[in-house]
Design a protein around this motif. Structure first.
Motif, mmCIF file in Angstrom:
data_model
loop_
_atom_site.group_PDB
_atom_site.id
_atom_site.type_symbol
_atom_site.label_atom_id
_atom_site.label_comp_id
_atom_site.label_asym_id
_atom_site.label_seq_id
_atom_site.Cartn_x
_atom_site.Cartn_y
_atom_site.Cartn_z
ATOM 1 N N ASN A 494 51.127 37.908 41.776
ATOM 2 C CA ASN A 494 50.290 36.721 41.579
ATOM 3 C C ASN A 494 49.353 36.494 42.765
ATOM 4 O O ASN A 494 48.179 36.161 42.589
ATOM 5 C CB ASN A 494 51.184 35.487 41.389
ATOM 6 C CG ASN A 494 51.689 35.356 39.970
ATOM 7 O OD1 ASN A 494 51.018 35.766 39.025
ATOM 8 N ND2 ASN A 494 52.874 34.811 39.809
ATOM 9 N N VAL A 495 49.869 36.679 43.980
ATOM 10 C CA VAL A 495 49.035 36.495 45.172
ATOM 11 C C VAL A 495 47.898 37.509 45.187
ATOM 12 O O VAL A 495 46.745 37.167 45.478
ATOM 13 C CB VAL A 495 49.900 36.607 46.446
ATOM 14 C CG1 VAL A 495 49.016 36.608 47.692
ATOM 15 C CG2 VAL A 495 50.896 35.463 46.515
ATOM 16 N N VAL A 496 48.197 38.767 44.864
ATOM 17 C CA VAL A 496 47.168 39.811 44.841
ATOM 18 C C VAL A 496 46.080 39.473 43.834
ATOM 19 O O VAL A 496 44.882 39.543 44.127
ATOM 20 C CB VAL A 496 47.803 41.184 44.521
ATOM 21 C CG1 VAL A 496 46.716 42.220 44.256
ATOM 22 C CG2 VAL A 496 48.678 41.646 45.675
ATOM 23 N N CYS A 497 46.491 39.105 42.606
ATOM 24 C CA CYS A 497 45.509 38.838 41.549
ATOM 25 C C CYS A 497 44.615 37.654 41.902
ATOM 26 O O CYS A 497 43.396 37.710 41.729
ATOM 27 C CB CYS A 497 46.219 38.603 40.217
ATOM 28 S SG CYS A 497 46.995 40.100 39.531
ATOM 29 N N ARG A 498 45.209 36.579 42.401
ATOM 30 C CA ARG A 498 44.392 35.421 42.758
ATOM 31 C C ARG A 498 43.476 35.731 43.947
ATOM 32 O O ARG A 498 42.336 35.246 44.000
ATOM 33 C CB ARG A 498 45.297 34.230 43.053
ATOM 34 C CG ARG A 498 45.927 33.624 41.799
ATOM 35 C CD ARG A 498 46.479 32.231 42.080
ATOM 36 N NE ARG A 498 47.606 32.299 42.990
ATOM 37 C CZ ARG A 498 48.882 32.360 42.583
ATOM 38 N NH1 ARG A 498 49.170 32.378 41.295
ATOM 39 N NH2 ARG A 498 49.859 32.403 43.469
ATOM 40 N N GLU A 499 43.960 36.555 44.863
ATOM 41 C CA GLU A 499 43.116 36.940 45.988
ATOM 42 C C GLU A 499 41.894 37.721 45.521
ATOM 43 O O GLU A 499 40.824 37.651 46.115
ATOM 44 C CB GLU A 499 43.927 37.773 46.979
ATOM 45 C CG GLU A 499 43.184 38.143 48.248
ATOM 46 C CD GLU A 499 44.037 38.901 49.247
ATOM 47 O OE1 GLU A 499 43.548 39.164 50.359
ATOM 48 O OE2 GLU A 499 45.208 39.226 48.918
ATOM 49 N N LEU A 500 42.036 38.459 44.427
ATOM 50 C CA LEU A 500 40.941 39.254 43.889
ATOM 51 C C LEU A 500 40.092 38.484 42.878
ATOM 52 O O LEU A 500 39.192 39.056 42.272
ATOM 53 C CB LEU A 500 41.502 40.524 43.234
ATOM 54 C CG LEU A 500 42.106 41.547 44.203
ATOM 55 C CD1 LEU A 500 42.850 42.635 43.437
ATOM 56 C CD2 LEU A 500 41.018 42.166 45.069
ATOM 57 N N GLY A 505 46.388 34.628 37.636
ATOM 58 C CA GLY A 505 47.492 35.349 38.254
ATOM 59 C C GLY A 505 47.794 36.666 37.562
ATOM 60 O O GLY A 505 46.938 37.260 36.917
ATOM 61 N N ALA A 506 49.046 37.121 37.697
ATOM 62 C CA ALA A 506 49.448 38.451 37.236
ATOM 63 C C ALA A 506 50.286 38.378 35.969
ATOM 64 O O ALA A 506 51.106 37.475 35.798
ATOM 65 C CB ALA A 506 50.228 39.164 38.328
ATOM 66 N N SER A 507 50.088 39.344 35.100
ATOM 67 C CA SER A 507 50.951 39.489 33.930
ATOM 68 C C SER A 507 52.095 40.453 34.202
ATOM 69 O O SER A 507 53.152 40.356 33.590
ATOM 70 C CB SER A 507 50.144 39.993 32.725
ATOM 71 O OG SER A 507 49.532 41.235 33.013
ATOM 72 N N LYS A 508 51.890 41.372 35.157
ATOM 73 C CA LYS A 508 52.928 42.357 35.468
ATOM 74 C C LYS A 508 52.893 42.706 36.949
ATOM 75 O O LYS A 508 51.817 42.781 37.553
ATOM 76 C CB LYS A 508 52.729 43.651 34.663
ATOM 77 C CG LYS A 508 52.913 43.513 33.167
ATOM 78 C CD LYS A 508 52.691 44.849 32.477
ATOM 79 C CE LYS A 508 52.824 44.727 30.963
ATOM 80 N NZ LYS A 508 52.560 46.025 30.288
ATOM 81 N N GLU A 534 50.668 31.745 48.626
ATOM 82 C CA GLU A 534 49.756 32.256 49.658
ATOM 83 C C GLU A 534 48.391 32.580 49.052
ATOM 84 O O GLU A 534 48.273 32.932 47.871
ATOM 85 C CB GLU A 534 50.334 33.511 50.313
ATOM 86 C CG GLU A 534 51.629 33.285 51.082
ATOM 87 C CD GLU A 534 52.862 33.386 50.211
ATOM 88 O OE1 GLU A 534 53.985 33.377 50.755
ATOM 89 O OE2 GLU A 534 52.699 33.473 48.974
ATOM 90 N N SER A 535 47.359 32.463 49.880
ATOM 91 C CA SER A 535 46.006 32.776 49.431
ATOM 92 C C SER A 535 45.666 34.244 49.630
ATOM 93 O O SER A 535 44.679 34.727 49.085
ATOM 94 C CB SER A 535 44.982 31.907 50.188
ATOM 95 O OG SER A 535 45.070 32.142 51.585
ATOM 96 N N SER A 536 46.451 34.976 50.398
ATOM 97 C CA SER A 536 46.189 36.389 50.669
ATOM 98 C C SER A 536 47.513 37.107 50.859
ATOM 99 O O SER A 536 48.494 36.525 51.342
ATOM 100 C CB SER A 536 45.331 36.550 51.924
ATOM 101 O OG SER A 536 45.200 37.924 52.271
ATOM 102 N N LEU A 537 47.557 38.385 50.471
ATOM 103 C CA LEU A 537 48.773 39.171 50.621
ATOM 104 C C LEU A 537 49.185 39.293 52.082
ATOM 105 O O LEU A 537 50.373 39.349 52.393
ATOM 106 C CB LEU A 537 48.577 40.560 50.004
ATOM 107 C CG LEU A 537 49.837 41.415 49.840
ATOM 108 C CD1 LEU A 537 50.785 40.779 48.826
ATOM 109 C CD2 LEU A 537 49.480 42.838 49.419
ATOM 110 N N LYS A 538 48.217 39.324 52.974
ATOM 111 C CA LYS A 538 48.544 39.476 54.400
ATOM 112 C C LYS A 538 49.245 38.240 54.961
ATOM 113 O O LYS A 538 49.823 38.298 56.052
ATOM 114 C CB LYS A 538 47.279 39.772 55.213
ATOM 115 C CG LYS A 538 46.232 38.680 55.213
ATOM 116 C CD LYS A 538 45.018 39.112 56.015
ATOM 117 C CE LYS A 538 43.882 38.086 55.926
ATOM 118 N NZ LYS A 538 44.258 36.779 56.459
#
Length: 586
Positions: A494-500, A505-508, A534-538
């Motif tokens: 979810n964090v990755v998808c929203r960051e992009l 968010g993410a389905s998988k 979080e707003s970013s994966l880092k």
């Protein structure tokens, strides 16, 4: 036409048509007609009377109804009636008969003709005769070496991977006849066929107690178990196929592979979170038309075989270079210092006429003392070995023609006040020339910070079939690396998808290199644990930049939900929705 029985509360259906025709197809196992006399003219006995007399049909065959989701199905067709049936897969329908209503004397085949559109001959009727003798498939998997992602321990025993190739077709886990992973995302099981084979089809004996659990399991065939890019999909077990297995007393699901699909490994992976329970896997096929020998390697192009002694020998013997992929060369475990040597230290061993990679292997495996470093003379091709490092001697001396190699795991405590060396936070020591060289020499990127030549962080998806999915890759300090799938969950995705920019968010959250393995083992993030806010994966908790214990095939991936405007952009205005197709028994 008889009734169609619904199998679940949703709109998915099982096709189970009851015909009133007084003829049978195949061996008559599906016959549900009303003939009740034998070939000798005897009246058939009621099946329940035969059950009470225990005259032969097993308890399993008498299990005439099975309740699933509050709906029931006649599994074998026998019940409180005297109509001819074939509950045990005999050659045609039969029944018991008796001298009276309550006495069962014996059994006999029934007086039912084969349906007129079938013939007892095996000659083809609508196709030309084959020009050559067909190749008979053989069972390839039984007793072979197997592995799985995890092993379930339940009911006092372990669901070992080997239970799926032991020849026991009993479809019950509690009978210790089934393998099972723990409940996990993308759990997998694999069998090594012991050589390259053409795989024609795979039979999966499904679990009796949880028949729908197997849905969305992918069956694939590949060449290298640790390299998922070498695998091709044979087929995917769908929900309706799992439902149909309920009607089969053997619980068998057959997955037919595309023509000319060949490989050494057959792999089953569940594409969702659940237990992967396999009561038996039967792989059928033939030897590959261009098989490799037992001590040979088939190149990924699948049209070349080379000796396995050529693997990782630093020469590309395969035309596609696949024999040198994913190799870990011994000298890479050492730090190299050109024209340097330990000062005033006598070597503990020496070898001549060796390549530098040979010297690295000797230091790692062959000496009777703890080898921490060696020096290599390029001209003489000789190496000398030490149990000391430059930290023990206070540094290195200039010695033209010699290169000093120091085991990275043994390098620590850089000499003080020596500008030729840089201490890493983890205790290792590198040459100062490796600072800001766009390589992660310290292992934690500390040698690449404050270089002023590249952005610190960015993220992207790679190798997906659409922009909203792919392998997660991060750019840190000017280099691209992977995210390891250890602890990879939907919160992380979810964090990755929203960051992009995918605000839904993410389905998988995908694991095990679902989108390929990328740059083959260069991982920058491991043990990622996001809360999901979080707003970013880092910003998530992880082990630290470049710190990992991952291998090729553990790359994390995601699939993101599309917004309405993105669906319009990517799919030309066509709204993509899931559809359910209902099938009737016509």
């Amino acid at each position: 036409m008889g009734p169609v029985k619904n199998n679940s509360p949703d709109d998915s259906r099982i096709e189970m048509c009851l015909t009133e025709a007084d003829c049978y197809s195949g061996n008559g196992r599906e016959y549900r007609g009303y003939v009740s006399t034998t070939e000798d003219g005897m009246m058939c006995a009621n099946w329940m009377v035969a059950k009470e007399h225990a005259v032969g049909v097993t308890e399993t065959q008498y299990r005439t109804e099975q309740y699933i989701y509050d709906f029931h199905f006649f599994v074998t067709g026998i019940g409180d009636h005297n109509y001819c049936r074939n509950p045990d897969d005999d050659i045609k329908p039969w029944c018991y008969y008796g001298n009276s209503e309550d006495v069962v004397a014996s059994w006999s085949y029934c007086d039912i003709p084969l349906c007129s559109d079938e013939s007892v001959t095996t000659e083809p009727t609508s196709q030309a005769a084959p020009t050559s003798t067909p190749i008979t498939s053989t069972l390839l998997s039984e007793g072979k070496e197997v592995s799985q992602s995890t092993t379930l321990n339940k009911f006092g025993f372990a669901g070992e991977a080997s239970l799926a190739v032991d020849g026991n077709l009993e479809p019950r886990y509690r009978q210790r006849s089934c393998s099972s992973t723990e409940r996990e995302l993308d759990g997998w099981w694999a069998v090594d066929l012991g050589g390259i084979h053409n795989v024609e089809y795979v039979e999966v004996v499904n679990e009796f107690d949880n028949p729908l659990r197997i849905r969305r399991t992918e069956v694939s065939v590949g060449m290298v178990l640790t390299d998922l890019s070498t695998f091709e999909v044979c087929g995917v077990i769908k929900k309706n196929e799992a439902q149909k297995s309920i009607l089969d007393p053997t619980r068998t699901i057959r997955v037919d592979c595309p023509q000319d699909l060949h490989g050494r490994y057959v792999r089953l992976q569940m594409k969702r979170r659940d237990f992967l329970t396999l009561c038996e896997i039967r792989v059928w096929g033939t030897e590959a038309s261009v098989p490799c020998g037992p001590r040979q390697f088939m190149c990924h192009s699948q049209d070349e075989c080379i000796s396995d002694t050529f693997l990782c020998d630093r020469e590309e013997d395969c035309s596609d270079g696949s024999d040198e992929e994913s190799c870990v060369y011994p000298e890479k475990l050492f730090s190299e210092f050109e024209d340097r040597a330990l000062p005033n230290v006598a070597p503990l061993a020496m070898y001549r006429n060796r390549l530098v990679e040979d010297c690295a292997k000797i230091c790692l495996y062959d000496l009777n003392f703890t080898c921490r470093s060696f020096e290599y003379n390029v001209v003489q091709q000789s190496c000398r070995f030490y149990d000391q490092t430059r930290a023990d001697t206070g540094g290195l001396s200039i010695m033209t023609g010699y290169n000093h190699y120091e085991l990275k795991s043994q390098s620590q405590n850089c000499p003080t006040n020596d500008e030729n060396y840089h201490p890493c936070p983890g205790g290792t020591c590198i040459d100062s020339s490796k600072l800001c060289d766009s390589r992660n020499d310290c292992g934690d990127f500390s040698d690449e910070r404050n270089c002023g030549s590249h952005d610190e962080y960015s993220i992207q998806l790679s190798n997906g079939t659409a922009p909203n999915e792919g392998r997660v890759e991060v750019n840190y300090q000017g280099q691209w690396g992977l995210v390891c799938d250890d602890f990879w969950e939907i919160n992380d995705a979810n964090v990755v998808c929203r960051e992009l920019g995918y605000i839904r968010g993410a389905s998988k959250a995908l694991t095990v290199a679902a989108f390929g393995h990328g740059n083959r083992g260069i991982f920058f993030m491991d043990d990622v644990r996001c809360s999901g806010t979080e707003s970013s994966l880092k910003d998530c908790n992880f082990s630290g930049w470049g710190i990992h214990n991952c291998v090729v095939g553990e790359a994390a991936g995601v699939q993101c939900y599309l917004d309405e405007d993105q669906i319009h952009h990517y799919y030309g205005g066509i709204k993509v929705t899931e559809q359910v197709i209902l099938k009737s028994c016509e």
